[in-house]
Design a protein around this motif. Sequence first.
Motif, PDB file in Angstrom:
ATOM      1  N   SER A  94      -1.193  48.195  18.807  1.00  0.00           N
ATOM      2  CA  SER A  94      -0.087  48.433  19.734  1.00  0.00           C
ATOM      3  C   SER A  94       0.673  47.160  20.099  1.00  0.00           C
ATOM      4  O   SER A  94       0.100  46.085  20.230  1.00  0.00           O
ATOM      5  N   ASN A 116       0.360  51.832  15.603  1.00  0.00           N
ATOM      6  CA  ASN A 116       0.694  53.229  15.883  1.00  0.00           C
ATOM      7  C   ASN A 116       1.466  53.403  17.192  1.00  0.00           C
ATOM      8  O   ASN A 116       1.766  54.517  17.595  1.00  0.00           O
ATOM      9  N   SER A 117       1.798  52.285  17.855  1.00  0.00           N
ATOM     10  CA  SER A 117       2.542  52.376  19.104  1.00  0.00           C
ATOM     11  C   SER A 117       3.376  51.113  19.319  1.00  0.00           C
ATOM     12  O   SER A 117       2.854  50.006  19.250  1.00  0.00           O
ATOM     13  N   TRP A 145      10.031  50.818  11.369  1.00  0.00           N
ATOM     14  CA  TRP A 145      10.007  51.520  12.651  1.00  0.00           C
ATOM     15  C   TRP A 145      11.419  51.662  13.200  1.00  0.00           C
ATOM     16  O   TRP A 145      12.176  50.702  13.245  1.00  0.00           O
ATOM     17  N   GLY A 171       7.453  55.235  12.096  1.00  0.00           N
ATOM     18  CA  GLY A 171       7.263  55.505  13.517  1.00  0.00           C
ATOM     19  C   GLY A 171       8.555  55.371  14.289  1.00  0.00           C
ATOM     20  O   GLY A 171       9.518  54.762  13.828  1.00  0.00           O
ATOM     21  N   ASP A 174       8.728  54.044  21.665  1.00  0.00           N
ATOM     22  CA  ASP A 174       8.915  54.660  22.976  1.00  0.00           C
ATOM     23  C   ASP A 174      10.372  54.552  23.404  1.00  0.00           C
ATOM     24  O   ASP A 174      10.991  53.500  23.264  1.00  0.00           O
TER      25      ASP A 174
END
Length: 181
Positions: A94, A116-117, A145, A171, A174
């Motif tokens: 992350s 993954n974040s 991403w 991905g 946020d």
Amino acid sequence: IPDSVIYISANAFNKASGLKKIVFGKNLAAIGNGAFYSCYGLEEIVFSESGNLKAIGDLAFYGCSTEVTEGEGESAVTTLMGLKTVNLPEGLVSIGEECFNNIKTLETVTIPESVNSIGAYAFKNTAIYDKSSEENNGFIYVDNWLVDVSDDLRKQIIRISAETIKTGTVGIADQAFLESP
């Protein structure tokens, strides 16, 4: 940073402007929030390939660039100094919010498949933003991403479809489409 260090706490090196290069030890597992916040002299960071680093906190490297002005008046020349390239290590999971935000010199970031974040605005106000937005019709990509969309595009988005996001995207960060209609 020696191999014996496994965690760098929040704000540990906050505004340590004398730092030029950091080489992280192989046992480092996490970098806390704001750990290197506004270390504007920082030009290079080297991560160990051990795979132990799992998380980089919010604002960890925020503001690690500065403007340097030489000369006076009309002959003054302003140069941006700071991180240009970041190669994140495999094993990292992350990347915190605004982690690399406001590093105006940052042009390239390599994000490993293990991530993954990615937090909101992790790469905002970097050289990546302007270049990626121009090349991708308002979509801002860092490596594979999708991290954000330009303000102009955000106002125009009515519906997201498979064709909207480029092939190979692994991905979406946020808040990438925050407040889109």
